[in-house]
Design a protein around this motif. Structure first.
Motif, PDB file in Angstrom:
ATOM      1  N   GLU A   1       6.145   5.884  -0.872  1.00 40.71           N
ATOM      2  CA  GLU A   1       6.631   5.531  -1.718  1.00 40.71           C
ATOM      3  C   GLU A   1       5.145   4.184  -0.865  1.00 40.71           C
ATOM      4  OE1 GLU A   1      11.651   4.031  -1.300  1.00 40.71           O
ATOM      5  OE2 GLU A   1      10.160   4.843   0.698  1.00 40.71           O
ATOM      6  N   TYR A   2       5.237   3.306  -1.690  1.00 40.12           N
ATOM      7  CA  TYR A   2       4.566   2.335  -1.690  1.00 40.12           C
ATOM      8  C   TYR A   2       5.335   0.571  -1.011  1.00 40.12           C
ATOM      9  CZ  TYR A   2       1.730   3.566  -5.176  1.00 40.12           C
ATOM     10  OH  TYR A   2       0.834   5.295  -6.202  1.00 40.12           O
ATOM     11  N   VAL A   3       4.856   0.666  -0.101  1.00 45.51           N
ATOM     12  CA  VAL A   3       5.275  -0.475   1.015  1.00 45.51           C
ATOM     13  C   VAL A   3       4.810  -1.791   1.385  1.00 45.51           C
ATOM     14  CG1 VAL A   3       6.579   1.140   1.804  1.00 45.51           C
ATOM     15  CG2 VAL A   3       4.438   0.574   3.373  1.00 45.51           C
TER      16      VAL A   3
ATOM     17  N   GLU B   1       1.022  -1.125   0.132  1.00 49.99           N
ATOM     18  CA  GLU B   1       0.305  -0.487   0.202  1.00 49.99           C
ATOM     19  C   GLU B   1       1.053   1.009   0.350  1.00 49.99           C
ATOM     20  OE1 GLU B   1      -1.125  -0.073   4.966  1.00 49.99           O
ATOM     21  OE2 GLU B   1      -2.664  -0.911   3.086  1.00 49.99           O
ATOM     22  N   PHE B   2       0.349   2.536  -0.167  1.00 46.66           N
ATOM     23  CA  PHE B   2       1.048   3.600  -0.533  1.00 46.66           C
ATOM     24  C   PHE B   2       1.304   4.294   1.009  1.00 46.66           C
ATOM     25  CE2 PHE B   2       1.254   8.219  -0.610  1.00 46.66           C
ATOM     26  CZ  PHE B   2       2.301   8.248  -1.767  1.00 46.66           C
TER      27      PHE B   2
END
Lengths: 495, 367
Positions: A396-398, A389-390
């Motif tokens: 960032e997307y993690v 998810e963001f």
């Protein structure tokens, strides 16, 4: 440019298709065209059809494809079209081992197109259909000008996801419209002697019944009587369009329906084709000196790219998983109830039903039901699937979760209705002013607002009267409106 | 046969050009374009053209991926979709780089600002004959005799007439064998336009002002360059005194001190008189200043130089007055009231947004 297969390739085709049929694959006749890279990029830009209606987005695709080919970033190996006969394309400059791989892969697609239920309703003469559409659009362009027709195409394409993806399989409601006005419905009274009437048919009950009936009648006379998921169809039938405009809208809608099954079976279809190219290549077709090249290209196709799932890879592994499970009898109540790790590891009933099972599954499932039924916790763990998810703080997307339930839920969300918001026509005569209301079935995820506004403009330009969208912005029910000049957005109460 | 896709590709390019036009101001007022000038190609970000749909933003939905990594670890790769960088300021801006040559960019600017094509002064473009030895002739001065060709001719003749004896290979050229190198005259285009940029670098001209001058002169340069085969640019900076400098220095120097504009005009006059005879050269003069000239009759001296020397020589004299922190000087006003000439253009540049109108004012005359 010679487009036909060389004698060598023709022999190869016969040989490979022979192996495929031996394994039970069944496809329409496959017609290969050998193209150079410019031609293959052109056909790819047109979605696999040599003739499509003119539109700038094809040019955009082409620019992108040829540029990334020129820079050596990507090249198209294979392209295949759901049609009878099935058309497929080979890149002339490819090595023989690549051509073999593509041919084996295409056999898988051909079989899937022919037998998966999602494609049962598709037009198998779409090659002609597309050319026909192209001719009509060109004619309109000559008559009404490129700009105008292209503007209309832009608008239609902007709503080409507002169709009822399940429509080919379900009869939703009779299409005959109610024309005569119905008299007011009255509650049925029970028979009673006059002095008993007020007891047997009490006033309050009658009133309540009358109210219920009125409500039902209002609903039935509502336009449309049921929410209409196929917004394109609704516009086609009820928007004040000129004949040629209606035709263009119809063309875009027809193509959207034609392409929809491919989107809805991407994982299965690519997986199926990959399963078969790998099976055929490694057991029957490859010569020893080709193995390294094959392995290189195969793994290139299967590589997961960061952040998104590779449908080829996911599909292939799922098919293999299903085959193994049914070969070893790892399904059913006994398997599900067993929670001994040791026992499960060694579980093998020797049923060998895998092949049969996968052929059955390829017929009756689409991606949604496929994932729902065959994605297992073991599989998710083994293949390292995760949700992401963001993170607004780091921008960032993690990776957010590796839990089976979360992964499956997210995947299903992405596959339901194509992972797109469910939007339907709820009112075609809002406030009795001929205004159109679209309803968004809110599931906790808001729409992308700038796009929503632009799309609303496009709907308005077709409907001509003001249009509205019932949705949620920041978890608050709102009515977004566009009247042809300005956007407004106001709070609404859930009704 | 024109391939079908060509039409669609052209169409797409038109749309991109249109987008660039819309965003022209932003592209032009951003300085960094100039840095990329090296290979004559600029990369311009344009919003990716994606047809709008009712859909979710990827940020809201997230997704499913595959591979190693701990929870909370960022996933690699560019995530496309929402566009990298500048998060949040423009949702749904899809950035796609489009490469254009400077020439194309100049044309787009020309179209958008409706700039007329420049009419060069004097119809012939200036060329210089350049001699190149490319041919061979039968007659010529002995100093240009080509030994090799002469020897070959003699050998040919001797073999053909049977005189040649391989055991005693003696080649004696006679008169008909002699060959001479000859030259051809190629016309080579030489620069026939000169731009002289003058800038006030006195204490009141800050970095922001210089940046404006830099951006504006880059585009002026680009436009004029598009109309001439050769273009020479000269740079003059001045405070109370004027010097000729190179391009780099022109944009970076910061002097301090007073301002005597006439010093620059005098230097430009000398420069023209010496190097650029006005009957052969198209002369463009641009002067940027904050307009805060010293008193003591310097303005009058400027008017005189302009009137008598510079304006008659130039296709165009542009004076751009940039607004400095200390406000704007009087020079523009004085020019306005004292001089009027068809090829004198005055423009006030308050801030970056005024660059485009100012370019239009300067180049709008088609001189």
């Amino acid at each position: 440019m010679q487009h036909e297969l060389t004698p060598e390739l023709r022999t190869l085709q016969a040989e490979i298709e022979g192996h495929a049929r031996d394994h039970g694959l069944d496809f329409f006749e496959i017609v290969y065209q050998v193209l150079d890279w410019e031609e293959i990029n052109e056909v790819a830009a047109y979605g696999g059809y040599p003739v499509r209606y003119p539109h700038w987005r094809h040019g955009m695709q082409y620019t992108e494809l040829s540029r990334s080919y020129a820079y050596g970033l990507s090249k198209i190996y294979e392209m295949v079209v759901n049609n009878d006969p099935t058309y497929a394309y080979l890149l002339a400059a490819n090595h023989l081992v690549d051509q073999k791989l593509v041919m084996a892969h295409v056999c898988g697609h051909g079989d899937f197109f022919k037998h998966n239920f999602s494609f049962a309703h598709t037009n198998r003469k779409m090659m002609d259909g597309m050319a026909n559409h192209a001719a009509r659009v060109r004619r309109y362009m000559e008559r009404h000008g490129e700009d105008e027709v292209e503007r209309l195409l832009d608008r239609c394409l902007s709503i080409d996801n507002l169709i009822d993806y399940n429509a080919p399989h379900i009869k939703r409601h009779p299409s005959v419209p109610q024309t005569t006005e119905e008299p007011r419905r009255a509650p049925r009274k029970l028979r009673a002697k006059q002095y008993m009437d007020s007891y047997i048919n009490p006033e309050a009950a009658l009133e309540a019944e009358q109210e219920r009936l009125d409500e039902a009648q209002r609903r039935d006379e509502h336009f449309p009587p049921h929410p209409e998921k196929d917004v394109m169809l609704f516009l086609l039938e009820h928007a004040p369009l000129k004949n040629w405009e209606r035709d263009v809208l119809g063309i875009v809608r027809e193509e959207a329906y034609y392409f929809a099954p491919q989107g809805r079976t991407k994982i299965m279809n690519e997986g199926w084709a990959s399963y078969w190219h790998s099976t055929l290549m490694t057991t029957r077709i490859l010569t020893p000196d080709e193995f390294i090249d094959y392995a290189d290209h195969h793994s290139g196709t299967m590589a997961p790219y960061a952040g998104s799932l590779n449908p080829y890879k996911l599909g292939l592994e799922l098919w293999r998983d299903i085959e193994e499970r049914w070969n070893k009898g790892r399904y059913g109540a006994a398997w599900d109830e067993c929670d001994s790790y040791q026992e499960r590891q060694g579980w093998d009933t020797g049923e060998m039903k895998g092949r049969g099972k996968i052929f059955e599954v390829r017929r009756h499932y689409n991606d949604l039901t496929f994932i729902d039924e065959f994605l297992t916790a073991d599989f998710v763990r083994k293949h390292g699937l995760f949700t992401y998810e963001f993170n607004p703080i780091s921008g960032e997307y993690v990776i957010s979760d590796r839990d089976f339930g979360a992964v499956k839920e997210k995947l299903l969300f992405q596959l339901t209705n194509f992972g797109q918001p469910w939007i339907e026509v709820t009112d075609g005569n809002f406030l009795n002013r001929g205004e159109l209301v679209l309803g968004h079935r809110y599931e906790g995820v808001p729409l992308k607002l700038d796009f929503a506004r632009e799309t609303l403009e496009n709907v308005q330009s077709l409907w001509k009267r003001p249009v509205h969208l019932e949705t949620y912005i920041e978890d608050e029910p709102r009515l977004m409106s566009y009247d042809g000049e300005e956007h407004t957005s106001e709070k609404r109460t859930e009704g | 046969m024109v391939r079908r896709i060509e039409r669609d590709r052209r169409r797409f390019e038109e749309i991109v050009r249109g987008r660039i036009k819309q965003d022209l101001k932003r592209h032009i007022t951003r300085g960094e374009l100039i840095g990329r000038k090296g290979n004559e190609i600029v990369s311009i970000p344009v919003p990716q053209i994606e047809l709008p749909h009712f859909r979710y933003g990827r940020r809201e939905t997230g997704g499913v991926g595959q591979g190693e990594g701990e929870i909370g670890q960022p996933i690699g790769g560019s995530q496309g979709d929402e566009g990298a960088g500048q998060a949040g300021d423009a949702p749904g801006q899809h950035i796609r780089e489009v490469e254009l040559t400077i020439q194309e960019m100049a044309e787009i600017m020309g179209e958008e600002l409706e700039l007329p094509r420049i009419q060069p002064k004097g119809s012939k473009s200036l060329t210089t004959p350049k001699n190149r030895y490319t041919g061979i002739k039968r007659a010529g001065p002995e100093s240009l005799r080509s030994f090799k060709r002469t020897y070959k001719e003699a050998l040919k003749r001797q073999i053909a007439s049977g005189v040649y004896d391989p055991r005693r290979p003696r080649i004696v050229p006679v008169r008909e064998d002699l060959r001479y190198r000859s030259y051809q005259q190629d016309p080579v285009a030489v620069a026939n336009a000169v731009i002289v940029y003058m800038m006030d670098v006195s204490g009141s001209m800050g970095n922001e002002q210089k940046e404006i001058v830099r951006v504006e002169s880059f585009w002026i340069d680009t436009w004029i360059r598009a109309h001439y085969d050769g273009l020479v640019t000269r740079y003059i900076i001045h405070d109370a005194q004027a010097h000729e400098v190179d391009r780099e220095t022109f944009y970076t120097t910061r002097e301090s001190g007073g301002t005597r504009i006439s010093s620059a005009y005098q230097l430009a006059t000398d420069m023209l008189a010496q190097d650029y005879p006005t009957d052969e050269w198209n002369v463009y003069l641009f002067h940027f200043s904050d307009g805060d000239n010293w008193g003591g009759g310097d303005d009058e001296r400027c008017f005189q130089l302009l009137q008598e020397r510079l304006l008659p020589a130039a296709n165009l004299f542009g004076y751009g007055q940039v607004e400095s922190r200390y406000g704007s000087g009087q020079f523009l006003h004085s020019l306005e009231s004292h001089l009027s000439a068809e090829n004198l253009v005055l423009s006030r540049i308050e801030d970056r947004d005024a660059i485009l109108p100012s370019i239009k004012a300067f180049l709008g005359k088609g001189k």
